[in-house]
Design a protein around this motif. Sequence first.
Motif, PDB file in Angstrom:
ATOM      1  N   ILE A   1       0.822  -1.104  -0.001  1.00  0.00           N
ATOM      2  CA  ILE A   1      -0.067   0.009  -0.133  1.00  0.00           C
ATOM      3  C   ILE A   1       0.894   1.192  -0.003  1.00  0.00           C
ATOM      4  CG2 ILE A   1      -1.792   1.485   1.181  1.00  0.00           C
ATOM      5  CD1 ILE A   1      -2.762  -1.409   2.383  1.00  0.00           C
ATOM      6  N   GLY A   2       0.743   1.969  -1.049  1.00  0.00           N
ATOM      7  CA  GLY A   2       1.594   3.505  -0.997  1.00  0.00           C
ATOM      8  C   GLY A   2       1.028   4.347  -0.283  1.00  0.00           C
ATOM      9  N   ILE A   3       1.590   5.221   0.647  1.00  0.00           N
ATOM     10  CA  ILE A   3       0.817   6.168   1.339  1.00  0.00           C
ATOM     11  C   ILE A   3       1.498   7.553   1.008  1.00  0.00           C
ATOM     12  CG2 ILE A   3       0.241   7.076   3.522  1.00  0.00           C
ATOM     13  CD1 ILE A   3       0.450   4.038   4.485  1.00  0.00           C
ATOM     14  N   THR A   4       0.906   8.392   0.613  1.00  0.00           N
ATOM     15  CA  THR A   4       1.455   9.693   0.413  1.00  0.00           C
ATOM     16  C   THR A   4       1.234  10.616   1.334  1.00  0.00           C
ATOM     17  OG1 THR A   4       1.346   9.274  -2.110  1.00  0.00           O
ATOM     18  CG2 THR A   4       1.656  11.549  -1.185  1.00  0.00           C
ATOM     19  N   PHE A   5       2.016  11.255   1.938  1.00  0.00           N
ATOM     20  CA  PHE A   5       1.855  12.459   3.047  1.00  0.00           C
ATOM     21  C   PHE A   5       2.153  13.777   2.658  1.00  0.00           C
ATOM     22  CE2 PHE A   5       3.267   8.401   5.126  1.00  0.00           C
ATOM     23  CZ  PHE A   5       2.523   8.702   6.438  1.00  0.00           C
ATOM     24  N   HIS A   6       1.408  14.560   3.032  1.00  0.00           N
ATOM     25  CA  HIS A   6       1.691  16.202   2.513  1.00  0.00           C
ATOM     26  C   HIS A   6       1.424  16.762   3.856  1.00  0.00           C
ATOM     27  CE1 HIS A   6       2.084  19.913   0.395  1.00  0.00           C
ATOM     28  NE2 HIS A   6       0.916  20.210   0.998  1.00  0.00           N
ATOM     29  N   ASP A   7       2.315  17.582   4.386  1.00  0.00           N
ATOM     30  CA  ASP A   7       2.282  18.502   5.435  1.00  0.00           C
ATOM     31  C   ASP A   7       1.848  17.498   6.705  1.00  0.00           C
ATOM     32  OD1 ASP A   7       2.412  20.835   7.007  1.00  0.00           O
ATOM     33  OD2 ASP A   7       0.315  21.035   6.572  1.00  0.00           O
ATOM     34  N   LYS A   8       2.647  16.465   6.965  1.00  0.00           N
ATOM     35  CA  LYS A   8       2.507  15.488   7.967  1.00  0.00           C
ATOM     36  C   LYS A   8       1.164  14.629   7.898  1.00  0.00           C
ATOM     37  CE  LYS A   8       5.398  18.222  10.944  1.00  0.00           C
ATOM     38  NZ  LYS A   8       5.605  18.888  12.107  1.00  0.00           N
ATOM     39  N   LYS A   9       0.417  14.942   6.982  1.00  0.00           N
ATOM     40  CA  LYS A   9      -1.086  14.159   6.869  1.00  0.00           C
ATOM     41  C   LYS A   9      -1.152  13.405   5.732  1.00  0.00           C
ATOM     42  CE  LYS A   9      -3.373  17.876   9.223  1.00  0.00           C
ATOM     43  NZ  LYS A   9      -4.369  18.824   9.808  1.00  0.00           N
ATOM     44  N   ILE A  10      -1.900  12.405   5.776  1.00  0.00           N
ATOM     45  CA  ILE A  10      -2.169  11.293   4.698  1.00  0.00           C
ATOM     46  C   ILE A  10      -3.052  11.804   3.688  1.00  0.00           C
ATOM     47  CG2 ILE A  10      -2.899   9.152   4.051  1.00  0.00           C
ATOM     48  CD1 ILE A  10      -2.193   8.100   6.779  1.00  0.00           C
ATOM     49  N   VAL A  11      -2.617  12.007   2.536  1.00  0.00           N
ATOM     50  CA  VAL A  11      -3.397  12.441   1.660  1.00  0.00           C
ATOM     51  C   VAL A  11      -3.741  11.586   0.543  1.00  0.00           C
ATOM     52  CG1 VAL A  11      -2.512  14.997   1.756  1.00  0.00           C
ATOM     53  CG2 VAL A  11      -1.415  13.546   0.167  1.00  0.00           C
TER      54      VAL A  11
END
Length: 164
Positions: free
Chosen positions: A83-93
């Motif tokens: 499962i790929g998880i993308t973070f932006h500004d410390k949050k999962i997006v």
Amino acid sequence: MTPGARMVLVLLLAALALTVPASALVVENADLTPAEVKLLFAMREYTLTYNEYAGRLPGWVTGPFADEKVNLYVVSPDGVLVIGITFHDKKIVQFDAKGCPDPIATVTTDAATVEEVMVSDRPFDTFRAAMQNGTATVEGNNLLGTLRTGMVRFGLWAMDLIGL
């Protein structure tokens, strides 16, 4: 209403019910088991909780991955779900049921540990315990990822050393 009109209405409602909203998690990989699909949807729902909780996590935990991609390998008797998880500004997006290209780090664990973290009142401590007992590992995939995951492991070690 005639039987034919009722049938058209039923088919129209069924088609609307099966239409996935644009913001929903779409799983295109037909090789996923029902348990894996269930886990993906549970993780998507958990994202709201995580994103609210992320601000309370130590900066040395979230900071290194604030705007990065991480692959989560969920090991089961059926194989490995990536499962790929993308973070932006410390949050999962974003979640990607096929993994992310060029992730900075890889987290490896099992479905039970993922579920324990999601239902925990203290998810950070639950994940930390999984790291301590070896049911979860975090590894950098490149030099920057290795340095950042090393920083996180050092922080966890320091917390253990001073008894936090």
